[in-house]
Scaffold this active site. Structure first.
Site, PDB file in Angstrom:
ATOM      1  CD  GLU A 103      34.719  44.781  33.289  1.00 37.54           C
ATOM      2  OE1 GLU A 103      34.558  45.901  33.814  1.00 37.54           O
ATOM      3  OE2 GLU A 103      35.819  44.204  33.225  1.00 37.54           O
ATOM      4  CG  HIS A 134      41.267  37.042  39.117  1.00 37.96           C
ATOM      5  ND1 HIS A 134      41.166  37.938  40.138  1.00 37.96           N
ATOM      6  CD2 HIS A 134      41.805  37.727  38.076  1.00 37.96           C
ATOM      7  CE1 HIS A 134      41.648  39.103  39.758  1.00 37.96           C
ATOM      8  NE2 HIS A 134      42.027  39.010  38.504  1.00 37.96           N
TER       9      HIS A 134
END
Lengths: 326, 327
Positions: free
Chosen positions: B60, B129
């Site tokens: 990321e 998540h």
């Protein structure tokens, strides 16, 4: 501004150019220390004395249209790429003549017209940004390469590994230039890093990795030029490890007392300016007297640049409230 | 008009953005061949090629850093962060670099980067998540932070975000990806509400309910339920979390005198706190009750079996509405 910067960049290709610019960087860094000591500016600064050959070699090898991402120890790189002493000192002392109008400061020098993107004050942060510039070049076939300059400390940061991996899988035109000055802040490299040569880490990404004498500007220029040539020929990225040394501590307030006795003296005997002077004298390009005169002239110019910078106005306070959004 | 899921509306918006500007690129983990884990980029690599819809490794920080480099070279990259919790490895690049490079260059450098983040819970997807980290980004000067609440906004707002010369953190309400609504995909952006404006979704007169993202639908349902009790809720979809459309908020609260802010994010230090402070400052003499906040408890996101107890729901919104009448 652009014209003068470009002219200064072109000067690196003249026989005396690298010597002159390294002498200028040294004089500027010494002057900056003085300005802090005299209280002209608060805060900290990170000097690059001793590492001049890396900055100048990178700039001499790069094209104007290439981009360099570099670190908070970036005064030398900015000067090498073409920014003037007045712009660099002016930025550090927070004046409008500074390259970012006095809003960037010592750690955020900038000059996109000569390929210097705002320098990165978070260790390792510039590497993926250079990868992005290289990806752009690959997409638009512009032939523009990217160079990421970073320290040995960054080689232990995740962004280093992510960036080498990305550049390797996509075979991007980027050169990773590690300035290994033996210390990550206050910690000697042997205490933080299990390999003697950071260039060895290139093998983990299946790209070329080379150790370079970072005190020899000609060696730096040659190594970076070769890597850039490979990059432009779709040969992918290269990791270059420049063995160098920072004469000062990590930052303004660090005397570097953690260094073993005699280490600094040993490196001073391999001073990049002295090495380049020796080459010019041995090759008959200049005499020792001529080079001494050049150094004196440059020292005077830097003093004048510093005086001009200090005499320039500070940015209006309201300036800090704008430029946040477009 | 076409009936689209929110996910498909985003897909159509991204398709328009790719069609309209060759400088637009999409990059992220599994965005190409797979089309993204929520299929938001489905089919785009097939139609626009691997150079414009780029599959990346799991990296990321590298993805966002690369996007910054692309933007400085004239591109308009859109990064997908696969799940909300995965944005944290990119935090330095977003907060220290992306948000601040314009400032550091005296406004000379623009960074038109969009970072798409599916956020929030409700799908049993547990910690990392299901998170709602929007306040962290709204707290950072230099970023625009937005969230869409329905398919039509998803379609328009993603395109407006790509057109923005500022970096935009684009929060997508994960559990609403499958919600369907009518979207006019032939409609240009000229008639669309500007990206930085809130929308009065349900007009009302008794209590202002401010929300965004996944709780927009919940609050609209609360308005229907409250009406049965004779209470008129004015539901406002904030849409832009930074900057906040304070004018629209203030106009409503001055009228109703009561306000509840609803978000999935943890209440402590959340956007509700900032909004409550602004309302108190601007509407002090019109307020009949303190601004109340409905959000998650100050705990990590729980395992899926506890999720329904953790997330704000219709009852918690209605309870807060009731409480505003208790002062």
């Amino acid at each position: 501004m652009t014209g003068e910067r470009r002219e200064r960049r072109a000067q690196l290709a003249t026989p005396l150019g690298p010597f002159e610019r390294m002498a200028e960087i040294r004089a500027v860094e010494e002057h900056i220390q003085l300005l802090f000591n005299e209280g002209h500016v608060r805060g900290s600064t990170h000097l690059s004395n001793g590492q001049e050959a890396v900055a100048v070699g990178v700039a001499a090898a790069a094209r104007l249209t290439d981009v360099v991402t570099c670190t908070y120890r970036g005064h030398g790189q900015a000067l090498a790429l073409g920014l003037t002493a007045k712009e660099v000192i002016g930025e550090i002392v927070g004046r409008t003549v500074g390259c970012a109008g006095g809003l960037g400061g010592s750690m955020h020098l900038v000059g996109p017209d000569v390929g210097l993107w705002p320098t990165f004050a978070i260790v390792g942060a510039g590497l993926p940004v250079a990868v992005g510039a290289a990806l752009a070049s690959q997409v638009n076939r512009s032939g523009r390469a990217a160079i990421a300059v970073f320290g040995d400390g960054a080689a232990n940061i995740g962004a280093f590994h992510e960036s080498l991996n990305l550049a390797a899988i996509w075979q991007l035109p980027v050169v990773f230039v590690c300035e290994n000055n033996l210390y990550g802040e206050y910690t000697r490299i042997q205490l933080s890093t299990p390999v003697s040569d950071l260039a060895d880490r290139a093998a983990g990404y299946a790209i070329p990795g080379l150790v370079v004498d970072g005190q020899d500007v000609a060696a730096v220029t040659a190594a970076v030029s070769e890597a850039l040539e490979r990059a432009r020929a779709d040969g992918g990225p290269t990791l270059l490890e420049m063995k160098t040394y920072r004469y000062s501590g990590h930052s303004k307030s660090d005397p570097g007392s953690y260094r073993p006795a005699g280490e600094l003296d040993q490196w001073l005997r391999r001073d990049p300016i002295t090495i380049e002077a020796g080459r010019l004298i041995d090759g008959g390009t200049a005499t020792a007297e001529q080079l001494a005169a050049v150094s004196s002239r440059i020292a005077a110019e830097v003093r004048r640049a510093a005086a001009d910078a200090l005499a320039a106005p500070q940015p209006a306070v309201a300036e800090m409230l704008i430029h946040v959004h477009g | 008009m076409t009936t689209l899921t929110l996910s498909k509306a985003l897909n159509e918006g991204l398709r328009k953005a790719l069609e309209n500007d060759p400088k637009v690129l999409i990059m992220g983990e599994d965005v190409g061949k797979l089309g993204g884990v929520f299929r938001v980029t489905d089919g785009l690599q097939k139609d626009f090629g691997e150079a414009r819809v780029v599959d990346t490794p799991l990296a990321e920080s590298g993805i966002v850093g690369t996007a910054i480099g692309l933007a400085l070279r004239g591109y308009r990259p859109i990064c997908e962060i696969q799940f909300d919790g995965f944005v944290f490895p990119a935090f330095d690049q977003i907060v220290c670099q992306l948000a601040k490079m314009r400032y550091r260059s005296l406004g000379k450098l623009s960074l038109p980067v969009v970072i798409r983040i599916p956020f929030g819970g409700g799908i049993g997807a547990v910690e990392h998540h299901s998170e709602s980290p929007e306040a962290l980004f709204a707290h950072t000067p230099g970023l625009r932070v937005v969230s869409c609440g329905d398919p039509a906004d998803a379609f328009a707002m993603i395109q407006q975000s790509v057109n923005s010369d500022d970096p935009v953190i684009f929060f997508e309400p994960k559990r609403r990806y499958w919600d369907k609504a009518e979207v006019d995909v032939a409609e240009g952006l000229a008639a669309a509400l500007p990206l930085d404006r809130a929308r009065v979704l349900v007009p009302g007169s008794d209590v202002t309910v401010l929300t965004y993202g996944p709780m927009v639908r919940t609050c609209a349902e609360a308005a229907v339920a409250a009406a049965q009790d004779g209470r008129s809720l004015e539901v406002i979809d904030l849409r832009s979390l930074a900057p906040l459309d304070t004018a629209t908020i203030v106009e409503s609260v001055r009228k109703t005198g009561r306000c509840v802010v609803v978000h999935e994010a943890v209440v402590t230090g959340g956007l509700g706190a900032e909004i409550a402070a602004r309302i108190t400052q601007e509407c002090f003499y019109q307020l009949e009750a303190p601004v109340l906040r409905v959000g998650a408890y100050t705990t990590p996101y729980p395992p899926s079996r506890l999720e329904e107890h953790y997330l704000p729901d219709l009852d918690r919104v209605l309870d807060a509405v009731d409480r505003t009448f208790g002062y």
